[in-house]
Design a protein around this motif. Structure first.
Motif, mmCIF file in Angstrom:
data_model
loop_
_atom_site.group_PDB
_atom_site.id
_atom_site.type_symbol
_atom_site.label_atom_id
_atom_site.label_comp_id
_atom_site.label_asym_id
_atom_site.label_seq_id
_atom_site.Cartn_x
_atom_site.Cartn_y
_atom_site.Cartn_z
ATOM 1 N N GLU A 1 3.937 16.765 25.189
ATOM 2 C CA GLU A 1 3.673 16.542 26.620
ATOM 3 C C GLU A 1 4.042 15.116 27.013
ATOM 4 O O GLU A 1 4.637 14.875 28.062
ATOM 5 N N ARG A 2 3.692 14.170 26.140
ATOM 6 C CA ARG A 2 3.990 12.764 26.467
ATOM 7 C C ARG A 2 5.498 12.509 26.492
ATOM 8 O O ARG A 2 5.991 11.761 27.330
ATOM 9 N N MET A 3 6.241 13.134 25.583
ATOM 10 C CA MET A 3 7.703 12.964 25.609
ATOM 11 C C MET A 3 8.274 13.552 26.892
ATOM 12 O O MET A 3 9.173 12.965 27.517
ATOM 13 N N GLY A 4 7.723 14.701 27.294
ATOM 14 C CA GLY A 4 8.149 15.325 28.558
ATOM 15 C C GLY A 4 7.917 14.391 29.736
ATOM 16 O O GLY A 4 8.772 14.240 30.615
ATOM 17 N N GLU A 5 6.749 13.742 29.745
ATOM 18 C CA GLU A 5 6.442 12.816 30.841
ATOM 19 C C GLU A 5 7.420 11.642 30.869
ATOM 20 O O GLU A 5 7.842 11.183 31.923
ATOM 21 N N MET A 6 7.782 11.176 29.649
ATOM 22 C CA MET A 6 8.722 10.054 29.573
ATOM 23 C C MET A 6 10.080 10.437 30.149
ATOM 24 O O MET A 6 10.722 9.662 30.854
ATOM 25 N N ARG B 1 0.163 11.905 35.380
ATOM 26 C CA ARG B 1 -0.148 12.226 36.777
ATOM 27 C C ARG B 1 -0.888 13.544 36.937
ATOM 28 O O ARG B 1 -1.928 13.598 37.554
ATOM 29 N N THR B 2 -0.332 14.614 36.358
ATOM 30 C CA THR B 2 -1.062 15.880 36.470
ATOM 31 C C THR B 2 -1.445 16.346 35.074
ATOM 32 O O THR B 2 -0.751 16.067 34.104
ATOM 33 N N LEU C 1 -6.842 11.777 33.224
ATOM 34 C CA LEU C 1 -6.717 13.219 32.994
ATOM 35 C C LEU C 1 -7.580 13.986 33.994
ATOM 36 O O LEU C 1 -7.151 14.990 34.564
ATOM 37 N N VAL C 2 -8.798 13.510 34.197
ATOM 38 C CA VAL C 2 -9.708 14.191 35.126
ATOM 39 C C VAL C 2 -9.173 14.067 36.561
ATOM 40 O O VAL C 2 -9.153 15.043 37.307
ATOM 41 N N ASP C 3 -8.700 12.879 36.917
ATOM 42 C CA ASP C 3 -8.111 12.712 38.255
ATOM 43 C C ASP C 3 -6.911 13.641 38.436
ATOM 44 O O ASP C 3 -6.643 14.116 39.534
#
Ligand code: SAH
Ligand code: SF4
Ligand code: F3S
Length: 447
Positions: A25-30, A147-148, A192-194
């Protein structure tokens, strides 16, 4: 490798454990932060990240078949994708992958993937690059903000392992144990909650070894972190995985009885039921000390659902020793479990031990163990039927109006309701199968 145009679309394929899912997921965000978008379903991506797992031979071999398939599909479509190999196979066999698979242009280890964008720029220029450095913690600081988030989100709090079980590659692929700082975790949990998370699972190869300093400078362990995260408004559920029996302290046991948001579920791998085998595995617990530990957790939280990991056919395991594993399973009554045939991994002490067990013997033992585990899983599900609980809605079911979510005991629950992903709905659990239960909705509880 030839120069190519900058990729427009990407796909990250993660194998292995939940930490790999988090990393994926983090690589995707990058990549998204660089304007590269996820490839639409059914379309070939310009950039494919294979986020690999090295834990068993089968898992590790997958990477080569995947590379072959991607190259073939790319040729047929007239454009081969850029391929990055990440994760634990990258760490363990980076050089070999580069030598064996010219189609791969980037190899990046689990502690170095924050450098992926930089490597990508070079790959577009036609350069191949490998980065399997292990700088402690640098990665997290270098990642973009989130963000999401999905309703049930993962948060890596600890990485690496110092236990050196004799069969396991993780201490080599993920490196030494490190804990992320308390304040970074509290900040990321709020984000994460936001971003929409209702549930956070704290992840670590050995998560109960997490330690840090809280906002007032006091030393805290995992239980202290959970207590503080439970104060976050909008966060409804906390889970953690995976733990080693040697690092479970009184505070964590007490937390299960005291913190409502901490879900009644514990994944605590035991691996085997024979003390001789456990010793040869370097597990540092006995079958009895493990069972006593579970008793203490159950005393704190009587409805606790238990989960475990098992290996059958460890070198030298006799039939009688295997039966001790089955006896332990009978004694515990697991709600769910993962069981594996022993797989010799290069560089681990067990791979060269005497008494490697024949495949047919392992097949037979695995089948017997799994039938005991399946029996208990069904019994656990059936015992919950008739009970009321909240279900966190995670996705749509196959039929219109049908939804799928998780109970507090991590069971999959199907139900029909007027709701949306991320809702917490009150259900009465009905008919139970081995892998899921039906739920009847009592009231939507928009959290
Ligand atoms: N840190 C976690 C997870 C380790 S990997 C823990 O200690 O529980 C997940 C599981 O894979 C292990 O618990 C073990 O059951 C299994 N496993 C690890 N190495 C293996 C091997 N060489 N062969 C078969 N199963 C293995
Ligand atoms: Fe592997 Fe053992 Fe560490 Fe778990 S505790 S990651 S099985 S070495
Ligand atoms: Fe596999 Fe690495 Fe996780 S070997 S199980 S992806 S830590």
């Amino acid at each position: 490798m030839k120069q190519t145009t900058a990729p427009r679309t990407f796909r990250v394929k993660s194998f292995g454990c939940q930490m790999n899912v988090y990393d994926g997921e983090r690589m995707g965000e990058m990549l998204s932060a660089r304007g590269i978008v996820p490839a639409p379903e059914g379309e070939e991506a310009d950039l494919v990240v294979l986020n690999t797992c090295h834990i068993r031979e089968k898992a590790a071999e997958k990477v080569y078949s995947d590379i072959g398939r991607l190259t073939k599909a790319g040729r047929a479509a007239g454009k081969e994708p850029l391929i990055a190999v990440a994760g634990c196979v990258a760490q363990a066999e980076g050089e070999e992958i580069m030598a064996r698979s010219p189609a791969v242009s980037m190899v990046v280890g689990p502690q170095a993937y924050h450098r992926l964008p930089e490597m990508l720029d070079r790959a577009v220029q036609g350069e191949r690059a490998t980065d399997t450095d292990m700088p402690a913690i640098a990665k997290f600081a270098a990642l973009p903000e989130r963000r999401t988030s999905p309703p049930a989100a993962f948060l890596t709090v600890q990485e690496g392992c110092d236990k050196f079980c004799t069969y396991c590659v993780v201490p080599y692929t993920r490196g030494a144990e490190i804990s992320r700082p308390y304040s970074d975790l509290v900040t990321e949990a709020h984000k994460l909650v936001d971003g929409g998370a209702k549930e956070i699972t704290l992840l670590g190869q050995n998560v109960s070894a997490w330690s840090g300093e809280d906002a007032k400078g006091r030393a805290v362990g995992l239980a202290g972190l959970i207590r503080d995260l439970a104060e976050i408004d909008g966060l409804a559920r906390i889970r953690y995985t995976t733990s080693h029996p040697a690092d479970m302290d009184d505070d964590l046991i007490a937390a299960h009885g005291e913190i409502d948001k901490l879900m009644p579920f514990l994944h605590l791998p035991v691996q085997a039921g024979s003390d001789r085998v456990l010793k040869a595995m370097n597990r540092s617990h006995t079958a009895e000390s493990y069972l006593k530990l579970l008793d203490r957790f159950r005393a704190a939280r009587p409805d606790l659902a238990l989960s475990g990991d098992f290996i059958v056919g460890f070198p030298g395991e006799t039939e009688a020793e295997f039966e001790e594993t089955v006896a332990l399973v009978d004694a515990v009554g697991y709600a769910q479990a993962f069981s594996f045939k022993y797989s010799p991994r290069p560089g681990t002490p067990a791979a060269t031990m005497d008494g490697q067990v024949a495949k047919e013997v392992m097949d037979d033992r695995l089948q017997r163990l799994q039938s005991a585990l399946n029996r208990d899983q069904l019994a656990f599900n059936r015992a919950r039927s008739g009970q009321r609980c909240q279900v966190l809605v995670e996705r749509r079911g196959k039929r219109a109006g049908q939804w799928l979510g998780k109970s507090p005991w991590l069971q999959s629950v199907w139900f029909e309701a007027d709701c949306q992903i991320g809702d917490l709905v009150e259900v009465e659990l009905g008919e139970a199968g081995p892998n899921s239960l039906e739920g009847r909705v009592l009231a939507p509880a928009r959290a």
